[in-house]
Every structure is written in C-alpha cells, then in structure tokens.
Motif scaffolding. Structure first.
Motif, PDB file in Angstrom:
ATOM      1  N   ARG B   9      -4.395   5.989   2.247  1.00  0.00           N
ATOM      2  CA  ARG B   9      -5.376   5.701   3.290  1.00  0.00           C
ATOM      3  C   ARG B   9      -5.280   6.746   4.382  1.00  0.00           C
ATOM      4  O   ARG B   9      -4.191   7.123   4.792  1.00  0.00           O
ATOM      5  N   ASP B  72      -8.404   4.747   8.244  1.00  0.00           N
ATOM      6  CA  ASP B  72      -7.590   4.305   7.119  1.00  0.00           C
ATOM      7  C   ASP B  72      -8.411   3.874   5.916  1.00  0.00           C
ATOM      8  O   ASP B  72      -8.145   2.855   5.288  1.00  0.00           O
ATOM      9  N   TYR B  77      -5.803   6.709  -5.284  1.00  0.00           N
ATOM     10  CA  TYR B  77      -4.689   5.862  -5.702  1.00  0.00           C
ATOM     11  C   TYR B  77      -3.923   6.538  -6.812  1.00  0.00           C
ATOM     12  O   TYR B  77      -4.464   7.426  -7.504  1.00  0.00           O
ATOM     13  N   GLU B 105      -0.237   2.650   1.109  1.00  0.00           N
ATOM     14  CA  GLU B 105      -0.050   1.209   0.917  1.00  0.00           C
ATOM     15  C   GLU B 105       0.542   1.023  -0.477  1.00  0.00           C
ATOM     16  O   GLU B 105      -0.012   1.501  -1.460  1.00  0.00           O
ATOM     17  N   ARG B 107       1.558  -1.400  -3.497  1.00  0.00           N
ATOM     18  CA  ARG B 107       1.289  -2.744  -4.034  1.00  0.00           C
ATOM     19  C   ARG B 107       1.852  -2.826  -5.448  1.00  0.00           C
ATOM     20  O   ARG B 107       1.533  -1.985  -6.289  1.00  0.00           O
TER      21      ARG B 107
END
Lengths: 427, 114
Positions: B9, B72, B77, B105, B107
């Motif tokens: 982000r 952001d 990814y 981020e 995950r």
C-alpha cells in the motif's frame, strides 16, 4: 540486465518529443502526462519480474496506443498538429498516421526539433538549459535544482516561463527553417553550458555531474549524426566535450578527492573518448570560422596529447587563450589564461595576469579565483598570503569535494610541508 | 511454512523517471533476495491504481474507486513463505515501499490441517 542510469530518461525524452509533435506544442502538458503514465505503468510491471529484453519497443507501442486513445477521446475538444487534423477525424486513417510518427527515423528528428525549439531566442540561456534538461533529459525540477544548487522554485519558474512561450509559439521548430543556423548556435551554447555544469558545476554528486556530461554528449551526437547540423562548429563542440569527458574517470580519485588536471593519473583517461575526440577535432577544422569551441577543444587536445603534465606545451596553450580572449572574453577565461602564463613564465607573471583581470568583480563568488591566487602566492613563497586565499576559497566552496580539495591546500600552507614540495607546479 | 499475502500500500504520487527507475531496481533486488532464500511463493502482480469500481449490490450498483488521491491504496501483492508472523515481518526489511511512504499489509492464507 544492466541498465545505464540515463537510459530510461533517454527513452522518456524520445517519446515526449514525438508525442509533442503529434499533439502539437500547445498540448505539451498532455504529451508529458502520456509519457509519465506510460513509464509509470511500465516500471510498476517490471518491478516484479524484471525488465523484458525488448523493453524499448514495448514502451514505444504503449505510448503509441495511448496517443491513439487521446486522439479518439479528444479529437473534438482539442486542436492537435495541423498536419494530423485530417487523419484524426477519420477512424481508419488514425492508427497508420500515428504509427508513422513513431518510426525510428522520425523519432530522432523529433528530438532535434525539440532541442531547437527549447533554444528559442526570446528565452534566456538559463531558461533554455533548464528546458533542455527537463524536456530532453527528463530530469525533474528538484533534480535540476540540485545539479545547479538553485532552489526548486527558481527552476520551476524558469521551466514554466519557457513552456509558456513554447506553447504560445505553437509548433516544434522545423529543421528546414531559414533561421536554422542561428538557432543551431543557440543550441551549441545551451549544450556547452549543460556540459560545463556537469564538469565544473556546483553539485557535489559525481553521479549527477557525470549524467549531465553524458546527456550533453548524447544531444551533441544527434547534431553530429544529422547532416545539416553537422557543421565544423558542431564538430568543435563535440571534440571539446569528448576530450574533456575522457578525463572524467581521473577527476575524482577513489577516496573521493577532486584532482585537478596536473595531478590526475593520466593512465585513467578514457582512450576511446580521446580517440573519438581527436577525430572530431580534425573534422572541426574544415570551415573558415573559428569559434570558442574550436579553441577550447584545441586546448583540451594539447593536454591530451601531452603524455605527462610536464610535457604540456604551455607557449602554444597560452596563444590559444589569447585567441579565446579575443573571440569570447570572460573573467573565467582570463583566469585560465593567467594559470597558463604562470606555467609558462612563472608564478609572479601569473599573479600579475590575475590582478590584471578586468571584470574580476564577477569572480567574487567563484571559489577557484582565490584558489588560483593562493596557489600562485604559495609558489612565490608567500605562505601566509596563500593561506588566506585558500581560506577564502574554502568559504566559497560549493560542495564537499571542493572543500576537501582546499583543506589539503590549507594544509600545504603550514610551514613544515612547504620545503618538501619539489615540483612547484599547480597541483 | 505458512504462506502470507503481502499487500503493498502506498499513496499515489508522481515521480521522476530517475526515481521510478531506482525504485524499480530496488523492488527487483528485494524479489531476488526472497527468491534466493526460498521465501517467494508467487511474485504476484502490480495493480493499476488509476481506476477501479466497487460493486455494492446484486443489481450491479457500484461506486468508482478507490481514488488515486486515497492514501495507502493497494498497488500490488505477492505471496511469501514464512514460518510465522515474526519471520514474515522480518522479511519486509529493506522493502523499497517504505521509502515511498508506503506499507506492507501481511495477511496469512488459510491452511487446512491434514
């Protein structure tokens, strides 16, 4: 794959020149946006799995497709280049017309046109150089500001003033125009200033300075390769740049210290650039006009031909400086001439020549003016006076490299080191 | 080993050619270290940040976005292999996105126990 630092800037400049021709000078900002988006997308994509081998062609295709898209969406809202107007209105003619604009030969001419356009006679030299850096070298405002040690807002002003005039003038400069030759000499001057900024300029970063020199050389190469602009003067300018650039590898040593001409390790000079520079120098001699570039190139050529500093033909070099003072007098030239006099006739004569410089007032912020005074006083044995000059030079120094260079000189003025200096040349 | 999605982000911002090129080279270098240390499951992809639609109901009603002005915004990814969160966090060390006011981020992907 190893990519040279300037490569993508070069691609950006090429695409911008062609898009500006396609969209018309009045739509320069639109062309800049398209280049920015094209490159931003490419870089995002290539950040992951690397740059593909045929990246240049991919960039061209991407820019071309965006251009076609812009024409489709905006053909009624904007006025584009007049010669394209008809094609834009017809859907089937659009793609081939844009296609033709992106052929390699057309691309090269567009950069020349852009270069000539930036050197508009109604713009000051500082504006011309800023435009060349921005539009033909794809440097950002802050990057230009840091190279010139000028505030970004000052550079921003120069660029927007320049762009405003260019967009009012409507079109890119056509290479067949009657005022081609006078414009060519403005181009020479701008590229000369650009190169000088790289070689002698204020920025502390060796990378920045190398980039400026290389960019100036790339643009001069375009002039050399285009028959009408390959004049003896263009060759003179090219010779000057190539011969001086050949010394760049020796100019800053491994410890990051600035080395002047007399203390450089000459084995580090770039043979290939020297050879090419000498060939340019020969070709520059075909005309009947002698310009400052010819003379400066000849001086550079004499330094290159001298295998070692001691073998420098100072009498000949002094004569060339005399010529240079007639064609293009300036206090900096006068200062260099004084150094040549000192080499040829001794430091006392050199000092006389420095003191005789007419508009020395223009050198009050130039660190090498007191530095030369210090050097010559030191060689006359006036250590205390010399130290004061070096301290003044240190105060004026524009970057760390210059400061370190002068620190060493101030060190030389402490009594214990002076008797050890056997060879009293300006180091 | 677990697999983690790294969502990159950062705010959208115009950069100069030189800055973009330098950033690209740093991303490539980071991917290379992931690959060489056996942590790279999937390069993933960058996402175009200029547009997008958020569909909000079954009739297909949508809003435009996320907007480029949004801070952001997800710009891409990857899938990274790591033993646990600690290692995954450690792997972001040296990622160029932090030089661009961005963040990562992390995950975890669900893993069915056999």
């Amino acid at each position: 794959m190893k990519l040279d630092g300037g490569f993508f800037r070069q691609e950006a400049a090429r695409l911008l020149a062609t898009l500006t021709r396609a969209f018309g000078m009045a739509n320069l900002a639109l062309a800049e946006d398209v280049v920015q988006e094209t490159l931003a997308d490419a870089f995002e994509t290539w950040s992951y799995q690397g740059v593909p081998p045929h990246y240049a062609a991919l960039l061209t295709t991407a820019a071309k497709n965006r251009a076609i898209d812009v024409f489709r969406r905006q053909r009624t809202a904007r006025r584009f280049a007049p010669e394209l107007q008809w094609h834009i209105e017809s859907e089937w003619a659009l793609a081939p017309a844009v296609e033709a604009m992106f052929l390699p030969d057309a691309l090269k001419d567009d950069e020349l046109r852009m270069m000539f356009t930036c050197c508009h006679p109604r713009l000051g030299e500082d504006v011309q150089v800023a435009l060349v850096l921005h539009l033909l070298c794809a440097f950002g405002v802050e990057e230009i500001a840091s190279a010139f040690l000028v505030s970004p807002s000052a550079i921003e002003k120069r660029i927007s003033r320049g762009k405003k005039l260019l967009s009012e003038s409507g079109q890119l400069f056509e290479l067949t125009r009657a005022d081609f030759l006078p414009r060519l000499s403005a181009v020479h001057r701008a590229l000369y200033l650009l190169f000088n900024e790289g070689y002698h300029g204020a920025s502390a970063l060796a990378v920045v300075r190398g980039d400026l020199c290389r960019d100036a050389m790339r643009l001069v190469r375009l002039l050399v390769d285009h028959q009408p602009s390959a004049t003896p003067t263009t060759y003179g300018l090219a010779a000057l740049m190539w011969l001086v650039a050949a010394r760049l590898p020796a100019r800053i040593d491994q410890a990051g210290n600035l080395k002047d001409l007399f203390e450089q390790d000459r084995s580090m000079w770039d043979e290939q650039l020297l050879g090419e520079g000498m060939r340019f120098l020969e070709r520059s001699a075909s005309g009947d006009m002698i310009t400052e570039y010819h003379v400066e190139a000849a001086i550079a050529g004499m330094h290159s031909a001298a295998g070692e500093a001691r073998a420098t033909p100072w009498a000949d070099i002094l004569e060339l400086y005399d010529v240079l003072m007639k064609i293009r007098p300036s206090p900096v030239v006068a200062l260099n001439r004084a150094v040549a006099i000192a080499q040829h006739q001794g430091p006392a004569k050199g000092l006389e020549a420095v003191r005789a410089i007419e508009d020395a007032g223009r050198l009050t912020t130039y660190p090498f003016y007191p530095a030369v005074l210090g050097e010559l006083e030191l060689r006359c044995g006036h250590v205390e006076v010399a130290r004061k000059h070096f301290q003044e030079a240190h105060r004026l120094a524009r970057n760390q490299g210059e400061r370190r260079f002068l620190d060493n000189r101030i060190e030389d003025c402490t009594p214990k080191t002076v008797p050890g200096r056997q060879d009293p040349v300006r180091r | 080993m677990s697999e983690f999605v790294f969502l990159y982000r950062r705010p959208a911002k115009d950069r100069t050619v030189q800055q973009m090129q330098e950033s690209m080279q740093k991303w490539q270098a980071w991917f290379k270290t992931m690959e060489q240390s056996g942590h790279l499951a999937n390069y993933g992809q960058p996402l175009d940040t200029k547009g997008g639609r958020v569909v909000k109901d079954k009739q297909g009603g949508y809003t435009d976005g996320p907007y480029a002005e949004t801070k952001d915004i997800v710009v891409g990814y990857s899938v990274i292999k790591a033993k646990d969160y600690d290692e995954a966090v450690a792997l972001t060390h040296g990622h160029p996105i932090f030089d661009q006011d961005g963040m990562v981020e992390i995950r975890p992907l669900f893993k069915m126990e056999a």
